[in-house]
Design a protein around this motif. Structure first.
Motif, PDB file in Angstrom:
ATOM      1  N   THR A 100      49.546  34.303  66.317  1.00 21.13           N
ATOM      2  CA  THR A 100      49.781  33.908  64.935  1.00 21.13           C
ATOM      3  C   THR A 100      49.276  35.007  64.002  1.00 21.13           C
ATOM      4  O   THR A 100      48.437  35.831  64.386  1.00 21.13           O
ATOM      5  CB  THR A 100      49.057  32.599  64.569  1.00 21.13           C
ATOM      6  OG1 THR A 100      47.637  32.790  64.762  1.00 21.13           O
ATOM      7  CG2 THR A 100      49.536  31.453  65.431  1.00 21.13           C
ATOM      8  N   GLU A 101      49.775  35.016  62.800  1.00 22.98           N
ATOM      9  CA  GLU A 101      49.340  35.963  61.796  1.00 22.98           C
ATOM     10  C   GLU A 101      49.220  35.255  60.459  1.00 22.98           C
ATOM     11  O   GLU A 101      50.163  34.622  59.997  1.00 22.98           O
ATOM     12  CB  GLU A 101      50.320  37.134  61.692  1.00 22.98           C
ATOM     13  CG  GLU A 101      49.858  38.240  60.729  1.00 22.98           C
ATOM     14  CD  GLU A 101      50.255  38.000  59.282  1.00 22.98           C
ATOM     15  OE1 GLU A 101      51.310  37.357  59.054  1.00 22.98           O
ATOM     16  OE2 GLU A 101      49.529  38.450  58.374  1.00 22.98           O
ATOM     17  N   GLU A 102      48.053  35.341  59.872  1.00 26.54           N
ATOM     18  CA  GLU A 102      47.826  34.794  58.533  1.00 26.54           C
ATOM     19  C   GLU A 102      46.963  35.775  57.757  1.00 26.54           C
ATOM     20  O   GLU A 102      45.847  36.086  58.191  1.00 26.54           O
ATOM     21  CB  GLU A 102      47.135  33.431  58.605  1.00 26.54           C
ATOM     22  CG  GLU A 102      48.023  32.324  59.130  1.00 26.54           C
ATOM     23  CD  GLU A 102      47.385  30.950  58.964  1.00 26.54           C
ATOM     24  OE1 GLU A 102      46.920  30.622  57.858  1.00 26.54           O
ATOM     25  OE2 GLU A 102      47.359  30.207  59.962  1.00 26.54           O
ATOM     26  N   ARG A 103      47.509  36.240  56.680  1.00 23.77           N
ATOM     27  CA  ARG A 103      46.790  37.207  55.831  1.00 23.77           C
ATOM     28  C   ARG A 103      46.242  38.348  56.674  1.00 23.77           C
ATOM     29  O   ARG A 103      45.070  38.707  56.586  1.00 23.77           O
ATOM     30  CB  ARG A 103      45.686  36.509  55.053  1.00 23.77           C
ATOM     31  CG  ARG A 103      46.207  35.499  54.037  1.00 23.77           C
ATOM     32  CD  ARG A 103      45.075  34.960  53.159  1.00 23.77           C
ATOM     33  NE  ARG A 103      44.171  34.105  53.902  1.00 23.77           N
ATOM     34  CZ  ARG A 103      44.352  32.808  54.089  1.00 23.77           C
ATOM     35  NH1 ARG A 103      45.431  32.221  53.585  1.00 23.77           N
ATOM     36  NH2 ARG A 103      43.478  32.085  54.748  1.00 23.77           N
ATOM     37  N   GLN A 104      47.111  38.900  57.507  1.00 24.96           N
ATOM     38  CA  GLN A 104      46.812  40.060  58.337  1.00 24.96           C
ATOM     39  C   GLN A 104      45.708  39.794  59.359  1.00 24.96           C
ATOM     40  O   GLN A 104      45.102  40.746  59.870  1.00 24.96           O
ATOM     41  CB  GLN A 104      46.464  41.271  57.463  1.00 24.96           C
ATOM     42  CG  GLN A 104      47.637  41.731  56.610  1.00 24.96           C
ATOM     43  CD  GLN A 104      47.330  43.001  55.848  1.00 24.96           C
ATOM     44  OE1 GLN A 104      46.221  43.205  55.359  1.00 24.96           O
ATOM     45  NE2 GLN A 104      48.322  43.870  55.756  1.00 24.96           N
ATOM     46  N   ARG A 105      45.478  38.521  59.643  1.00 22.91           N
ATOM     47  CA  ARG A 105      44.559  38.168  60.717  1.00 22.91           C
ATOM     48  C   ARG A 105      45.379  37.590  61.854  1.00 22.91           C
ATOM     49  O   ARG A 105      46.205  36.704  61.637  1.00 22.91           O
ATOM     50  CB  ARG A 105      43.506  37.180  60.232  1.00 22.91           C
ATOM     51  CG  ARG A 105      42.549  37.762  59.209  1.00 22.91           C
ATOM     52  CD  ARG A 105      41.425  36.815  58.880  1.00 22.91           C
ATOM     53  NE  ARG A 105      40.468  37.425  57.977  1.00 22.91           N
ATOM     54  CZ  ARG A 105      39.339  36.843  57.604  1.00 22.91           C
ATOM     55  NH1 ARG A 105      39.026  35.633  58.063  1.00 22.91           N
ATOM     56  NH2 ARG A 105      38.520  37.453  56.769  1.00 22.91           N
ATOM     57  N   TYR A 106      45.120  38.085  63.061  1.00 25.63           N
ATOM     58  CA  TYR A 106      45.911  37.712  64.223  1.00 25.63           C
ATOM     59  C   TYR A 106      45.060  36.904  65.193  1.00 25.63           C
ATOM     60  O   TYR A 106      43.865  37.188  65.382  1.00 25.63           O
ATOM     61  CB  TYR A 106      46.452  38.962  64.912  1.00 25.63           C
ATOM     62  CG  TYR A 106      47.312  39.801  64.011  1.00 25.63           C
ATOM     63  CD1 TYR A 106      46.749  40.760  63.170  1.00 25.63           C
ATOM     64  CD2 TYR A 106      48.688  39.604  63.967  1.00 25.63           C
ATOM     65  CE1 TYR A 106      47.535  41.507  62.324  1.00 25.63           C
ATOM     66  CE2 TYR A 106      49.486  40.354  63.124  1.00 25.63           C
ATOM     67  CZ  TYR A 106      48.905  41.304  62.307  1.00 25.63           C
ATOM     68  OH  TYR A 106      49.692  42.050  61.457  1.00 25.63           O
ATOM     69  N   ALA A 107      45.689  35.900  65.790  1.00 27.02           N
ATOM     70  CA  ALA A 107      44.970  35.066  66.744  1.00 27.02           C
ATOM     71  C   ALA A 107      45.952  34.521  67.770  1.00 27.02           C
ATOM     72  O   ALA A 107      47.111  34.243  67.434  1.00 27.02           O
ATOM     73  CB  ALA A 107      44.268  33.904  66.034  1.00 27.02           C
TER      74      ALA A 107
END
Length: 122
Positions: A100-107
């Motif tokens: 996933t990607e949210e505000r350039q954070r990946y998990a």
């Protein structure tokens, strides 16, 4: 974060066909693999078929030659089930694994659908 919505289950006679669909949505950056699992009544969940991002497919021995997994470019996976048998009766679950990607954070994610019932009458 990642939702999977399945459709296409139902009741059919042995020898018939069904097509299951599963659409993934949410903060998806990449899907690495999608698959279908099933849980027959009173039994454990088992892998039915899986497809990777490179389109490599894996099938349970019990469905080889009868089921086909495919995926389109819109994060939807399908399971075409032909020559259905009573032993195919189960709740079928969709699974997706990826990033996933949210505000350039990946998990990483590993998500499941709610399940769809498939009943095959003899």
């Amino acid at each position: 974060q990642v939702q999977l919505v399945e459709s296409g289950g139902g009741l059919v006679q042995a020898g018939g066909s069904l097509r299951l669909s599963c659409a993934a949505s949410g903060s998806i950056y990449r899907i690495n693999a999608m698959g279908w699992y099933r849980q027959p009544p009173g039994k454990q969940r088992e892998l039915v078929a899986r497809i990777s991002s490179s389109a490599t497919t894996t099938y349970a021995d019990s469905v080889k030659g009868r089921f086909t997994i495919s995926r389109d470019n819109a994060n939807t996976v399908y399971l075409q089930m032909n020559i259905l048998k009573p032993e195919d009766t189960a709740v079928y679950y969709c699974n997706a694994q990826g990033i996933t990607e949210e505000r350039q954070r990946y998990a990483p994610f590993d998500s499941w659908g709610q399940g769809t019932e498939v009943t095959i009458s003899s």
